[in-house]
Design a protein around this motif. Structure first.
Motif, PDB file in Angstrom:
ATOM      1  N   GLY A  52      -7.732   7.728   1.208  1.00 47.45           N
ATOM      2  CA  GLY A  52      -9.472   7.909   1.404  1.00 47.45           C
ATOM      3  C   GLY A  52      -9.930   7.180   2.485  1.00 47.45           C
ATOM      4  O   GLY A  52     -11.163   7.361   2.904  1.00 47.45           O
ATOM      5  N   TYR A  53      -9.233   6.222   3.387  1.00 49.09           N
ATOM      6  CA  TYR A  53      -9.766   5.588   4.502  1.00 49.09           C
ATOM      7  C   TYR A  53      -9.900   6.444   5.457  1.00 49.09           C
ATOM      8  O   TYR A  53      -9.194   7.443   5.740  1.00 49.09           O
ATOM      9  N   PRO A  54     -10.938   6.450   6.087  1.00 51.41           N
ATOM     10  CA  PRO A  54     -11.963   5.299   5.998  1.00 51.41           C
ATOM     11  C   PRO A  54     -13.502   5.696   5.346  1.00 51.41           C
ATOM     12  O   PRO A  54     -14.016   4.620   5.155  1.00 51.41           O
ATOM     13  N   GLU A  55     -13.472   6.799   5.207  1.00 50.70           N
ATOM     14  CA  GLU A  55     -14.738   7.143   4.174  1.00 50.70           C
ATOM     15  C   GLU A  55     -14.952   6.519   2.873  1.00 50.70           C
ATOM     16  O   GLU A  55     -15.662   6.116   2.401  1.00 50.70           O
ATOM     17  N   SER A  56     -13.806   6.419   2.066  1.00 49.85           N
ATOM     18  CA  SER A  56     -14.183   6.189   0.783  1.00 49.85           C
ATOM     19  C   SER A  56     -12.695   5.600   0.376  1.00 49.85           C
ATOM     20  O   SER A  56     -11.625   6.070  -0.627  1.00 49.85           O
ATOM     21  N   PRO A  57     -12.191   4.334   0.672  1.00 45.83           N
ATOM     22  CA  PRO A  57     -10.960   3.990   0.353  1.00 45.83           C
ATOM     23  C   PRO A  57     -10.813   3.780  -1.022  1.00 45.83           C
ATOM     24  O   PRO A  57     -11.707   3.075  -1.896  1.00 45.83           O
ATOM     25  N   ARG A  58      -9.722   3.981  -1.584  1.00 44.32           N
ATOM     26  CA  ARG A  58      -9.231   3.663  -2.843  1.00 44.32           C
ATOM     27  C   ARG A  58      -8.927   2.240  -3.186  1.00 44.32           C
ATOM     28  O   ARG A  58      -8.198   1.439  -2.122  1.00 44.32           O
ATOM     29  N   THR A  59      -9.275   1.585  -4.062  1.00 38.91           N
ATOM     30  CA  THR A  59      -8.809   0.007  -4.331  1.00 38.91           C
ATOM     31  C   THR A  59      -8.497   0.048  -5.490  1.00 38.91           C
ATOM     32  O   THR A  59      -8.568   0.907  -6.446  1.00 38.91           O
ATOM     33  N   GLY A  60      -7.602  -1.167  -5.833  1.00 44.05           N
ATOM     34  CA  GLY A  60      -7.000  -1.521  -7.089  1.00 44.05           C
ATOM     35  C   GLY A  60      -5.608  -0.881  -7.334  1.00 44.05           C
ATOM     36  O   GLY A  60      -5.197  -1.202  -8.393  1.00 44.05           O
ATOM     37  N   ASP A  61      -5.011  -0.401  -6.394  1.00 46.00           N
ATOM     38  CA  ASP A  61      -3.533  -0.018  -6.639  1.00 46.00           C
ATOM     39  C   ASP A  61      -2.804  -0.997  -6.287  1.00 46.00           C
ATOM     40  O   ASP A  61      -2.790  -1.794  -5.529  1.00 46.00           O
ATOM     41  N   ALA A  62      -1.594  -1.146  -7.381  1.00 44.70           N
ATOM     42  CA  ALA A  62      -0.694  -2.086  -7.013  1.00 44.70           C
ATOM     43  C   ALA A  62       0.364  -1.752  -5.794  1.00 44.70           C
ATOM     44  O   ALA A  62       0.621  -0.791  -5.593  1.00 44.70           O
ATOM     45  N   ILE A  63       0.478  -2.791  -5.212  1.00 37.77           N
ATOM     46  CA  ILE A  63       1.257  -2.949  -3.922  1.00 37.77           C
ATOM     47  C   ILE A  63       2.563  -3.521  -4.321  1.00 37.77           C
ATOM     48  O   ILE A  63       2.859  -4.590  -4.779  1.00 37.77           O
ATOM     49  N   SER A  64       3.842  -2.773  -3.931  1.00 41.69           N
ATOM     50  CA  SER A  64       5.086  -3.278  -4.274  1.00 41.69           C
ATOM     51  C   SER A  64       5.870  -3.179  -2.866  1.00 41.69           C
ATOM     52  O   SER A  64       5.477  -2.546  -1.972  1.00 41.69           O
ATOM     53  N   GLY A  65       6.913  -3.898  -2.984  1.00 38.54           N
ATOM     54  CA  GLY A  65       7.935  -3.786  -1.809  1.00 38.54           C
ATOM     55  C   GLY A  65       7.601  -4.882  -0.668  1.00 38.54           C
ATOM     56  O   GLY A  65       8.754  -5.072   0.042  1.00 38.54           O
ATOM     57  N   LEU A  66       6.768  -5.824  -0.759  1.00 39.41           N
ATOM     58  CA  LEU A  66       6.615  -6.805   0.078  1.00 39.41           C
ATOM     59  C   LEU A  66       7.779  -7.681   0.105  1.00 39.41           C
ATOM     60  O   LEU A  66       8.232  -8.265   1.213  1.00 39.41           O
ATOM     61  N   GLY A  67       8.289  -8.068  -1.092  1.00 37.53           N
ATOM     62  CA  GLY A  67       9.462  -8.882  -1.250  1.00 37.53           C
ATOM     63  C   GLY A  67      10.791  -8.281  -0.681  1.00 37.53           C
ATOM     64  O   GLY A  67      11.705  -9.089  -0.239  1.00 37.53           O
ATOM     65  N   GLU A  68      10.738  -6.968  -0.313  1.00 40.21           N
ATOM     66  CA  GLU A  68      12.026  -6.206   0.463  1.00 40.21           C
ATOM     67  C   GLU A  68      11.789  -6.490   2.050  1.00 40.21           C
ATOM     68  O   GLU A  68      12.795  -6.257   2.652  1.00 40.21           O
ATOM     69  N   VAL A  69      10.852  -6.936   2.695  1.00 48.22           N
ATOM     70  CA  VAL A  69      10.566  -7.280   3.928  1.00 48.22           C
ATOM     71  C   VAL A  69      11.007  -8.652   4.310  1.00 48.22           C
ATOM     72  O   VAL A  69      10.362  -9.506   3.890  1.00 48.22           O
ATOM     73  N   ASP A  70      12.409  -8.828   4.676  1.00 49.09           N
ATOM     74  CA  ASP A  70      12.855  -9.763   5.025  1.00 49.09           C
ATOM     75  C   ASP A  70      13.737 -10.108   6.339  1.00 49.09           C
ATOM     76  O   ASP A  70      14.448 -11.156   6.717  1.00 49.09           O
ATOM     77  N   ASP A  71      12.911  -9.396   7.185  1.00 48.92           N
ATOM     78  CA  ASP A  71      13.259  -9.511   8.830  1.00 48.92           C
ATOM     79  C   ASP A  71      12.592 -10.588   9.297  1.00 48.92           C
ATOM     80  O   ASP A  71      11.233 -10.639   9.179  1.00 48.92           O
ATOM     81  N   PRO A  72      13.032 -11.986   9.728  1.00 52.00           N
ATOM     82  CA  PRO A  72      12.469 -12.664  10.806  1.00 52.00           C
ATOM     83  C   PRO A  72      11.749 -12.222  11.753  1.00 52.00           C
ATOM     84  O   PRO A  72      10.714 -13.113  12.079  1.00 52.00           O
ATOM     85  N   ASP A  73      11.749 -11.139  12.351  1.00 50.69           N
ATOM     86  CA  ASP A  73      11.040 -10.530  13.602  1.00 50.69           C
ATOM     87  C   ASP A  73       9.929  -9.527  12.901  1.00 50.69           C
ATOM     88  O   ASP A  73       9.425  -8.691  13.781  1.00 50.69           O
ATOM     89  N   VAL A  74       9.587  -9.665  11.691  1.00 53.94           N
ATOM     90  CA  VAL A  74       8.576  -8.909  11.215  1.00 53.94           C
ATOM     91  C   VAL A  74       7.437  -9.900  10.464  1.00 53.94           C
ATOM     92  O   VAL A  74       7.904 -10.623   9.668  1.00 53.94           O
ATOM     93  N   LEU A  75       6.171  -9.642  10.846  1.00 58.37           N
ATOM     94  CA  LEU A  75       5.050 -10.531  10.218  1.00 58.37           C
ATOM     95  C   LEU A  75       4.129  -9.499   9.373  1.00 58.37           C
ATOM     96  O   LEU A  75       4.087  -8.473   9.956  1.00 58.37           O
ATOM     97  N   VAL A  76       3.601  -9.922   8.267  1.00 57.57           N
ATOM     98  CA  VAL A  76       2.813  -8.919   7.407  1.00 57.57           C
ATOM     99  C   VAL A  76       1.643  -9.648   7.536  1.00 57.57           C
ATOM    100  O   VAL A  76       1.504 -10.583   6.715  1.00 57.57           O
ATOM    101  N   PHE A  77       0.473  -9.081   7.725  1.00 60.80           N
ATOM    102  CA  PHE A  77      -0.738  -9.850   7.707  1.00 60.80           C
ATOM    103  C   PHE A  77      -1.726  -9.006   6.619  1.00 60.80           C
ATOM    104  O   PHE A  77      -1.690  -7.712   6.644  1.00 60.80           O
TER     105      PHE A  77
END
Length: 91
Positions: A9-34
């Motif tokens: 829905g971004y940018p007009e009406s973004p959905r909120t409240g959805d569960a985010i998964s997979g951040l623990g799978e990002v294990d590359d030291p040359d990747v940053l997540v902000f």
């Protein structure tokens, strides 16, 4: 190289409240997540809370290497109706 992961829905009406998964799978030291549009609920579950939810940055010796790292990591992160561009730094 930065890939923005956005809510459905971004940018007009973004959905909120959805569960985010997979951040623990990002294990590359040359990747940053902000975090930009995230929150934690009462149980500690990470959820979407805005339009531009996360920025995934890949580092590398050249653009191609950085792009590959960023998109690999971005592909590990998931939530309902997640959106992102696929042409950032495309050759």
């Amino acid at each position: 190289m930065n890939v923005v992961l956005a809510a459905g829905g971004y940018p007009e009406s973004p959905r909120t409240g959805d569960a985010i998964s997979g951040l623990g799978e990002v294990d590359d030291p040359d990747v940053l997540v902000f975090h930009a549009g995230t929150t934690r609920d009462d149980r500690g579950v990470l959820r979407t809370a805005g339009g531009r939810v996360l920025s995934v940055v890949g580092l590398g010796d050249d653009v191609a290497e950085a792009r590959a790292r960023a998109y690999d990591a971005a592909g590990r992160i998931r939530w309902k109706q997640q959106r992102s561009r696929t042409d950032i730094a495309a050759p």
